[in-house]
Enzyme design. Structure first.
Site, mmCIF file in Angstrom:
data_model
loop_
_atom_site.group_PDB
_atom_site.id
_atom_site.type_symbol
_atom_site.label_atom_id
_atom_site.label_comp_id
_atom_site.label_asym_id
_atom_site.label_seq_id
_atom_site.Cartn_x
_atom_site.Cartn_y
_atom_site.Cartn_z
ATOM 1 N N ASP A 39 42.938 54.111 53.114
ATOM 2 C CA ASP A 39 43.458 52.972 53.739
ATOM 3 C C ASP A 39 44.115 53.575 55.047
ATOM 4 O O ASP A 39 45.533 53.720 55.055
ATOM 5 C CB ASP A 39 44.218 52.094 53.124
ATOM 6 N N ARG A 89 48.154 54.922 48.201
ATOM 7 C CA ARG A 89 49.416 55.590 48.631
ATOM 8 C C ARG A 89 50.076 56.748 48.054
ATOM 9 O O ARG A 89 50.443 57.717 48.393
ATOM 10 C CB ARG A 89 50.781 54.579 48.967
ATOM 11 N N THR A 124 24.769 35.094 56.263
ATOM 12 C CA THR A 124 25.513 36.235 56.471
ATOM 13 C C THR A 124 25.828 37.267 55.386
ATOM 14 O O THR A 124 25.970 38.397 55.588
ATOM 15 C CB THR A 124 26.726 35.612 57.048
ATOM 16 N N GLN A 149 52.778 45.721 46.068
ATOM 17 C CA GLN A 149 51.857 45.058 45.197
ATOM 18 C C GLN A 149 52.880 44.530 44.182
ATOM 19 O O GLN A 149 53.852 44.935 43.642
ATOM 20 C CB GLN A 149 51.206 46.323 44.274
ATOM 21 N N LYS A 196 37.214 54.435 48.412
ATOM 22 C CA LYS A 196 37.212 53.184 49.001
ATOM 23 C C LYS A 196 37.282 53.085 50.167
ATOM 24 O O LYS A 196 38.242 53.570 51.018
ATOM 25 C CB LYS A 196 38.197 52.369 48.371
ATOM 26 N N ASP A 223 31.673 34.344 53.603
ATOM 27 C CA ASP A 223 31.022 33.467 54.925
ATOM 28 C C ASP A 223 29.969 32.693 54.234
ATOM 29 O O ASP A 223 29.724 32.687 53.027
ATOM 30 C CB ASP A 223 30.693 34.578 55.867
ATOM 31 N N ILE A 224 29.124 32.223 55.295
ATOM 32 C CA ILE A 224 28.153 31.427 54.890
ATOM 33 C C ILE A 224 27.129 32.208 54.045
ATOM 34 O O ILE A 224 26.969 33.553 54.318
ATOM 35 C CB ILE A 224 27.368 30.649 56.008
ATOM 36 N N GLY A 225 26.286 31.668 53.221
ATOM 37 C CA GLY A 225 25.478 32.505 52.638
ATOM 38 C C GLY A 225 24.382 33.491 53.262
ATOM 39 O O GLY A 225 24.280 34.571 52.703
ATOM 40 N N ASP A 279 34.929 47.803 50.102
ATOM 41 C CA ASP A 279 35.940 46.914 49.926
ATOM 42 C C ASP A 279 36.237 45.872 51.144
ATOM 43 O O ASP A 279 37.186 45.969 51.613
ATOM 44 C CB ASP A 279 37.335 47.228 49.397
ATOM 45 N N LEU A 280 35.287 44.988 51.502
ATOM 46 C CA LEU A 280 35.359 44.043 52.615
ATOM 47 C C LEU A 280 35.602 42.723 51.989
ATOM 48 O O LEU A 280 35.588 41.900 52.910
ATOM 49 C CB LEU A 280 33.920 44.164 53.342
ATOM 50 N N LYS A 281 35.651 42.356 50.941
ATOM 51 C CA LYS A 281 36.035 41.152 50.351
ATOM 52 C C LYS A 281 35.120 39.917 51.198
ATOM 53 O O LYS A 281 35.706 38.845 51.496
ATOM 54 C CB LYS A 281 37.398 40.756 50.333
ATOM 55 N N LEU A 282 33.765 40.045 51.175
ATOM 56 C CA LEU A 282 33.148 39.140 51.906
ATOM 57 C C LEU A 282 33.444 37.609 51.446
ATOM 58 O O LEU A 282 33.463 37.218 50.441
ATOM 59 C CB LEU A 282 31.596 39.414 51.807
ATOM 60 N N THR A 310 45.649 41.112 44.372
ATOM 61 C CA THR A 310 46.493 41.892 43.744
ATOM 62 C C THR A 310 48.191 41.541 43.979
ATOM 63 O O THR A 310 48.959 42.039 43.349
ATOM 64 C CB THR A 310 46.316 43.275 43.420
ATOM 65 N N ARG A 326 49.856 52.677 39.761
ATOM 66 C CA ARG A 326 50.979 53.768 40.398
ATOM 67 C C ARG A 326 51.284 54.521 39.191
ATOM 68 O O ARG A 326 51.708 54.148 38.035
ATOM 69 C CB ARG A 326 52.110 52.925 40.728
#
Length: 233
Positions: free
Chosen positions: A14, A209, A72, A188, A36, A68-70, A63-66, A118, A179
């Site tokens: 990140d 982190r 795509t 978090q 990730k 959108d329309i199917g 880790d894009l947490k898609l 989370t 952690r």
């Protein structure tokens, strides 16, 4: 699930640039074999950073947490397969998960559904019009995600035991908010130590982190790997 204990630690890259990601990967060296790549880095560096990580013999959790329309989601998932990604996150919706499953075809890519973020508290659920408690909302969405074809779930450490008890051993469980003892939870809401998360049923632990901000990231990663190895005996 049979996973080599060294693969259970996933380092969250990140960071805002490819150069910073590469420096972090270089600093942790062989202490980390799974990374990730999330929205921040993928937006800044694009697919090339995924290719670079794989060239360094790292497995990649995209880790894009898609959501959108199917069509795509299907095409984006197919593109992730072409890159060689091992895990891909999508939001836990029926059309989204089904499109991702179709897009990955017969590849080894695993579709991981996000039930509730989370860093969400119950007040955040209320803001979205969800009148369930956090545990009830997570469990309901987890059951539906698996029914729709997901391979696994992102789950906070505090949710793991209930998911394992109610859904069983089938879902791959990826736990963020990890952690080590004595470190800050940062932003978090639901956190867990590596030992507790693994005992509760986690398969993969995402750590950002505590490694990234350590004076010596390799030493920090090694300590977590040692804790994982001990917990997996």
């Amino acid at each position: 699930m049979d996973i080599d204990h060294r693969q259970r630690l996933i380092l969250a890259l990140d960071v805002p640039s490819a150069d910073e990601a590469k420096r972090l990967v270089d600093r942790v060296g062989q202490e980390v074999v799974f990374v990730k790549i999330g929205l921040e880095l993928f937006t800044a560096a694009g697919p090339e950073i995924v290719r670079w990580a794989i060239q360094q013999d790292k497995q990649v959790f995209l880790d894009l947490k898609l959501l959108d329309i199917g069509e795509t989601v299907k095409r984006a998932t197919a593109a992730a397969c072409e890159l060689g990604v091992r895990l891909l996150t999508v939001h836990a919706g029926s059309k989204t998960i089904r499109a991702a499953v179709e897009g990955r075809g017969g590849s080894r890519l695993k579709i991981i559904a996000v039930t509730v973020l989370t860093n969400f508290a119950e007040s955040d659920l209320e803001e979205l019009g969800i009148r369930e408690s956090m545990p009830d909302a997570v469990l309901r969405r987890a059951r539906l995600a698996m029914a729709w074809g997901a391979d696994g779930l992102v789950a906070a450490g505090t949710q793991l035991e209930v998911i394992r008890m109610m859904i069983g051993g089938k879902p791959i469980l990826v736990t963020a908010g990890i952690r080590p003892g004595g470190t800050s939870p940062d932003d978090q809401v639901s956190v867990a130590t590596p030992t507790l998360a693994l005992a509760a049923g986690a398969d993969y632990l995402v750590v950002g982190r505590p490694i990234r901000n350590a004076p010596d990231p390799a030493t920090a990663a090694r300590a977590i790997q040692d804790e994982i190895a001990a917990a997996c005996k």
